[in-house]
Write an enzyme that holds these catalytic residues in place. Sequence first.
Site, PDB file in Angstrom:
ATOM      1  N   ASP A 460       0.814  -1.208   0.000  1.00 26.44           N
ATOM      2  CA  ASP A 460       0.000   0.000   0.000  1.00 26.44           C
ATOM      3  C   ASP A 460       0.856   1.271   0.000  1.00 26.44           C
ATOM      4  O   ASP A 460       2.039   1.229   0.307  1.00 26.44           O
ATOM      5  CB  ASP A 460      -0.885  -0.040   1.248  1.00 26.44           C
ATOM      6  CG  ASP A 460      -2.163   0.761   1.070  1.00 26.44           C
ATOM      7  OD1 ASP A 460      -2.273   1.520   0.093  1.00 26.44           O
ATOM      8  OD2 ASP A 460      -3.052   0.624   1.928  1.00 26.44           O
ATOM      9  N   ASP A 521     -10.903   3.924  -1.208  1.00 23.07           N
ATOM     10  CA  ASP A 521     -11.416   3.020  -0.173  1.00 23.07           C
ATOM     11  C   ASP A 521     -12.938   3.055  -0.110  1.00 23.07           C
ATOM     12  O   ASP A 521     -13.539   4.108  -0.266  1.00 23.07           O
ATOM     13  CB  ASP A 521     -10.920   3.469   1.214  1.00 23.07           C
ATOM     14  CG  ASP A 521      -9.439   3.234   1.394  1.00 23.07           C
ATOM     15  OD1 ASP A 521      -8.726   3.068   0.395  1.00 23.07           O
ATOM     16  OD2 ASP A 521      -8.997   3.223   2.559  1.00 23.07           O
TER      17      ASP A 521
HETATM   18  C1  9PG Z   1      -4.737   1.023   5.882  1.00 23.03           C
HETATM   19  C2  9PG Z   1      -5.592   1.419   4.717  1.00 23.03           C
HETATM   20  C3  9PG Z   1      -6.295   0.212   4.058  1.00 23.03           C
HETATM   21  C4  9PG Z   1      -7.000   0.668   2.803  1.00 23.03           C
HETATM   22  C5  9PG Z   1      -6.005   1.341   1.884  1.00 23.03           C
HETATM   23  C6  9PG Z   1      -5.376   2.514   2.594  1.00 23.03           C
HETATM   24  O1  9PG Z   1      -5.753   9.542   2.664  1.00 23.03           O
HETATM   25  N1  9PG Z   1      -5.763   8.816   3.650  1.00 23.03           N
HETATM   26  O2  9PG Z   1      -5.683   9.252   4.838  1.00 23.03           O
HETATM   27  C7  9PG Z   1      -5.883   7.428   3.469  1.00 23.03           C
HETATM   28  C8  9PG Z   1      -5.797   6.574   4.556  1.00 23.03           C
HETATM   29  C9  9PG Z   1      -5.947   5.218   4.364  1.00 23.03           C
HETATM   30  C10 9PG Z   1      -6.155   4.749   3.087  1.00 23.03           C
HETATM   31  C11 9PG Z   1      -6.235   5.580   2.012  1.00 23.03           C
HETATM   32  C12 9PG Z   1      -6.082   6.935   2.191  1.00 23.03           C
HETATM   33  O3  9PG Z   1      -6.378   3.429   2.892  1.00 23.03           O
HETATM   34  O4  9PG Z   1      -6.597   1.756   0.705  1.00 23.03           O
HETATM   35  O5  9PG Z   1      -7.602  -0.437   2.130  1.00 23.03           O
HETATM   36  O6  9PG Z   1      -5.355  -0.791   3.754  1.00 23.03           O
HETATM   37  O7  9PG Z   1      -4.753   2.072   3.788  1.00 23.03           O
HETATM   38  O8  9PG Z   1      -4.153   2.135   6.473  1.00 23.03           O
END
Ligand code: 9PG
Length: 783
Positions: A460, A521
């Site tokens: 990720d 997400d």
């Molecule tokens: C884990 C998550 C999950 C999820 C991923 C990813 O912008 N943001 O603050 C943000 C936070 C989390 C995120 C995407 C954007 O999600 O897509 O499925 O694994 O990380 O932290």
Amino acid sequence: MTNSIATAWHELSVQDELGVWQLRSMHPDDLMPGPLCLRVDWRLGGQGGAWCGPSNNVYTEVDHQRATPLGRAVSLIVDSRSVKGELGIKVVYALCEDPPLFLWRTSLTNRSSEAVFLDRLVLLQTIEGDDDVSVSSPKSGSRTWSPRRYDRMQAQGVDDARWAFYCTGWQSWTFAGTLTPQQRMPRTRLGLLTEPVQVSHGTQLPRRTGFFSSDMFGVVASRKTRRGLLAGFLSQERCFGAFDVCFLPRGASMRLWLNGDGVRLDPGHTFESDWACLQFVDLDAADPLETYLDSVEKVSGSRADGDTPAGWCSWYQYFQGITQADVLRSMHWAQEHRTTVPLDVLQIDDGFQAEVGDWLEWDHQSFPLGMDQLADEIERVGFKAGLWLAPFIAKPGASVLAEHEDWILRRPNGKPSPAGYLWDTFPRALDVTHPEVQEHLRKVMYTVVHEWGYRYLKLDFLYAGALPGERFDPTKTRAQALRGALELIREVAGEDAVLVGCGCPLGSGVGIFDSMRIGPDVATHWLPEYRGLGFLLRSEPGLPSCRNAIQTSLARAHLHGRWWANDPDCILLRDSDTSLTPSEVQTLATVVSLSGGAMMVSDDLGLLSKKRVSWLQRLLPLLPKAARVVDLFDSQPPSILFLPLRGSIGNWWLIAAINWLDSDADLEVSPNVQGHLELPDVSAHGVRFLALREHGAHAQWVGDTLHTSQGLGVKNVERGERHLQFAVDYQRALRGRVWLKSPAGITQIAFEGEPQPWHQITEDVYCVDLDFPRGGKLLVRWN
Ligand code: 9PG
């Protein structure tokens, strides 16, 4: 002098002195761009330089059998030099016949005695028909793009209702969809909190109406003539690139360009660009972007033929609070329900690690068994153990940063490169060209895959490997830095590991990942929200929300089975502790199922009601292919999916129509030119999902709730004069209702020899409810 080459599909002519070229399709209806030119911008000894076409030292050659990544092709090679001679610029144009694609690329050689820094390689820009002179007189490196300098599509002027632009964003979470000239590009308004995450550095973020930009590839289309022009790149291994289009009253200006990121090109060295390509598109073809998408797959060697994952993911239930006990509870549930709900992956998400960045340490209170023994336990009971890692990013408190300050990617002023606002902080990106960082990545990947035993990895926040900054290796573009690190990861993980990309620049992942997240997400809310700030965030296109996940995944449905198995993110089936309505849950589940891609469920499985478990069961096994989003170029968001299926009960279509409105609505779809279907009363954010089959004078299968395919489990049909027997098998328990048509009535329905009660629905349609531990033979008799 004008040089031309041609095939049965295309004709290319290049005017040497002006550096103007033009591509024509032999198909008269195709949407053709007008005269085009190239441009390169660089810096040398503190001075900007630019080249706008071969006005100097031109040498042209035709090669009828030149090797290209898509086989041999008739090619035109134009060799030239910049005005002061510091840069050698070679352009190879190739007309491929099978597939019918036009390709070209530039190679730049530093012929000076000093380093050259490459800023931008423009591979195509439209020009003013009566302003050729400005093209052949190089102006030095201005970084702004002035649409006034380019001009029209050869087609007539822009009439708003007629034009559309399909764009796809840089990485998994960035917006994708089709826009019209009277719209603006959906973009994040959260500045440094989200821009470094969602937008490729250097890509335009146009604010004006009718100005658009798409990463890797995009399509300009006429909704009236049903023709389009796709411009893009066959790979993203060397540079990130974008297709910019602005619709102006007198035509569409276009520019296809690659970001040089200011990389250093040493004397005598050559920098070769990725191949650019143009495809003429028929919007009404069964698979309009097939030629381009398959060519990308061919060039990078896709890994789409493995098993598409179905499993459980911890994130959307437990977030960073996940514990070993939660994992084991879900594991036991999945074990007990294996014969009804066959899942194969159990994936632990963010939260196991001591800190984001410190992957090899974990919280011993929450994970007393240890990550290695937990993997053993999951594998021992027959599941694939999965783990989440964000290998290129670290939270400011991580020990990896305290111990190695020099691993942090920094801006020229020495401050860490902004990586966005995540987990309530501003994390740091690692410089993945640093040899010690590479060694660290090797160690992390080796330990997790080969020592702990996780065979499924969700990797990720990968965009962090491609942020702008001063790298250890200044000869690598951002795209090369990222690609190098991804190749290293695949090499260490081995061919058998299942790698899932997430937060990943899409083009960089082809040939590396088995599966790729293709949207933002999901969430237990329809619209984006954060700490009660929903009203400010509604229109944010990349933030977690059920709506954003579904819309973006629909716009990228065509990537499935080509570049990888699409991962449209998890389904959330719970009916408590969620603000999703049952209709919204169904829309999400239907779209994920029809994507043909990965299906991960992210609920506390033990808390699901019986009814919601039955919904989950219907989604398994996964559908064998992706549905086509038929209105992709005609509506934003798209709302209609078709999936033609064929089995032993004949040919049929699955059709889903989504109601994006906030209130119930009547929908209509036209599955073919002759007819349309009225779908009354579809609830707000809900979906109407049905199977459409031809009906004849004989008895037949009409539909079922056994499985989303409504018939693929019927493996064999035996027809007698007064009976029909279906052998039904989904490799799991059989539960649901089957509708059957029998014009002569019914005297008996039996399953595996046992008579079953049935009901009559209409004059000749009957239904029977099945609830059996496994598949078997369903017999229907009449007189
Ligand atoms: C884990 C998550 C999950 C999820 C991923 C990813 O912008 N943001 O603050 C943000 C936070 C989390 C995120 C995407 C954007 O999600 O897509 O499925 O694994 O990380 O932290």
